[in-house]
Write a protein that holds these residues in place. Structure first.
Motif, PDB file in Angstrom:
ATOM      1  N   ASN A 186      -1.556 -76.527 -12.007  1.00  0.00           N
ATOM      2  CA  ASN A 186      -1.081 -77.380 -13.097  1.00  0.00           C
ATOM      3  C   ASN A 186       0.260 -78.021 -12.774  1.00  0.00           C
ATOM      4  N   GLN A 187       1.141 -77.260 -12.111  1.00  0.00           N
ATOM      5  CA  GLN A 187       2.436 -77.810 -11.723  1.00  0.00           C
ATOM      6  C   GLN A 187       2.244 -79.014 -10.807  1.00  0.00           C
TER       7      GLN A 187
ATOM      8  N   TYR B 162      12.390 -60.778 -12.132  1.00  0.00           N
ATOM      9  CA  TYR B 162      11.275 -61.255 -11.320  1.00  0.00           C
ATOM     10  C   TYR B 162      10.208 -61.909 -12.197  1.00  0.00           C
ATOM     11  N   THR B 163       9.277 -62.584 -11.536  1.00  0.00           N
ATOM     12  CA  THR B 163       8.122 -63.163 -12.212  1.00  0.00           C
ATOM     13  C   THR B 163       6.874 -62.832 -11.390  1.00  0.00           C
ATOM     14  N   MET B 164       5.718 -63.261 -11.901  1.00  0.00           N
ATOM     15  CA  MET B 164       4.479 -63.039 -11.159  1.00  0.00           C
ATOM     16  C   MET B 164       4.441 -63.847  -9.872  1.00  0.00           C
TER      17      MET B 164
ATOM     18  N   VAL C  40      -4.961 -67.075 -13.606  1.00  0.00           N
ATOM     19  CA  VAL C  40      -4.053 -67.880 -14.427  1.00  0.00           C
ATOM     20  C   VAL C  40      -2.803 -68.253 -13.643  1.00  0.00           C
ATOM     21  N   ASN C  41      -2.307 -67.338 -12.842  1.00  0.00           N
ATOM     22  CA  ASN C  41      -1.116 -67.663 -12.051  1.00  0.00           C
ATOM     23  C   ASN C  41      -1.422 -68.702 -10.977  1.00  0.00           C
ATOM     24  N   LEU C  42      -2.649 -68.702 -10.471  1.00  0.00           N
ATOM     25  CA  LEU C  42      -3.055 -69.792  -9.587  1.00  0.00           C
ATOM     26  C   LEU C  42      -3.192 -71.088 -10.386  1.00  0.00           C
TER      27      LEU C  42
ATOM     28  N   HIS D 206      -9.128 -72.371 -16.986  1.00  0.00           N
ATOM     29  CA  HIS D 206      -9.299 -70.962 -16.625  1.00  0.00           C
ATOM     30  C   HIS D 206     -10.023 -70.283 -17.770  1.00  0.00           C
ATOM     31  N   ILE D 207     -11.081 -69.560 -17.444  1.00  0.00           N
ATOM     32  CA  ILE D 207     -11.868 -68.843 -18.445  1.00  0.00           C
ATOM     33  C   ILE D 207     -11.917 -67.374 -18.048  1.00  0.00           C
ATOM     34  N   ALA D 208     -11.342 -66.519 -18.870  1.00  0.00           N
ATOM     35  CA  ALA D 208     -11.362 -65.077 -18.598  1.00  0.00           C
ATOM     36  C   ALA D 208     -12.650 -64.474 -19.151  1.00  0.00           C
TER      37      ALA D 208
END
Length: 238
Positions: A110-111, A224-226, A103-105, A198-200
């Protein structure tokens, strides 16, 4: 590392297994019927509770100077209060709407995609998220994060579950049994369509990311963030 689990539902239990497999000790398993006894011994707290209890759980740990990793969504109206409390107590805080590596990727993709496609107004953008029926908030925090990225790069000015204007970015929030989490961002024109998703397959990816975040946060000060955990702030392009 000694970890306090502030929230001991499905996610908390999976985090416990992963944390222990990595050699960490769980010193508190906090749910709605237990106290904060043992929290003072923790090196870091991982908070996955409910929108109603998140702020009190986070506050309790920060007041003791204990770094907090929070993955609860639906409480962000009070985010700046927690940020200020973290700074006041000279500790560390990391909030993530989603701790999954994938998701972070997806956030990074998306950005870039929304910035690129935002230059072409013929494309309409829409988001969809699907989660299990026990999820308490809708849309998901991940969908809101994705929507805010789109809004920052396009003609849309706000997201909505029931859009009434062309500048409203629609989010479809669907609840089905046994769905850990699915997200789509769709870019459609009259002649074609692009989609990122994204599909978990299970919750383990979220839990593993939360433990990685806790390991990162231990002995640190600040917000901080991921992106920091996964070093996504680094320029990967030559």
């Amino acid at each position: 590392m000694k970890i306090a689990l502030l929230g001991y539902g499905k996610m908390g239990k999976i985090i416990e297994v992963i944390a222990q497999s990595r050699g960490h000790e769980i010193v508190l398993r906090k749910n709605s019927s237990t106290s904060f006894s043992g929290l003072e011994t923790a090196d870091v707290a991982i908070e996955f509770s409910t929108p109603e209890t998140a702020v009190s759980n986070i506050s309790e740990a920060l007041m003791l100077g204990i770094p907090v990793v929070s993955g609860t969504t639906g409480w962000l109206a009070d985010y700046h209060k927690m940020e200020a409390l973290c700074k006041e107590k000279d500790t560390a805080f990391l909030y993530g709407s989603n701790f999954s590596l994938g998701v972070n990727l997806l956030f990074e993709i998306n950005q870039f995609a929304s910035k690129l496609i935002g230059r072409f107004p013929e494309y309409k953008i829409e988001l969809e998220e699907i989660h299990h029926t026990q999820k308490l908030d809708a849309p998901s925090g991940t969908a809101i994060s994705l929507a805010n990225q789109v809004i920052s790069n396009t003609r849309y000015d706000k997201w909505s579950l029931e859009p009434t204007q062309e500048t409203d970015l629609k989010i479809n929030a669907i609840r089905e049994d046994a769905v850990p989490g699915t997200h789509y961002v769709t870019f459609s024109s009259n002649i074609d369509q692009l989609q990122i998703s994204h599909i978990a397959f299970n919750r383990e990816g979220f839990a593993h990311g939360a433990v990685l975040a806790a390991e990162f946060l231990n002995d640190k000060k600040g917000i901080y963030t991921m992106k920091d955990v996964l070093r996504l702030n680094e320029n990967i392009f030559p």
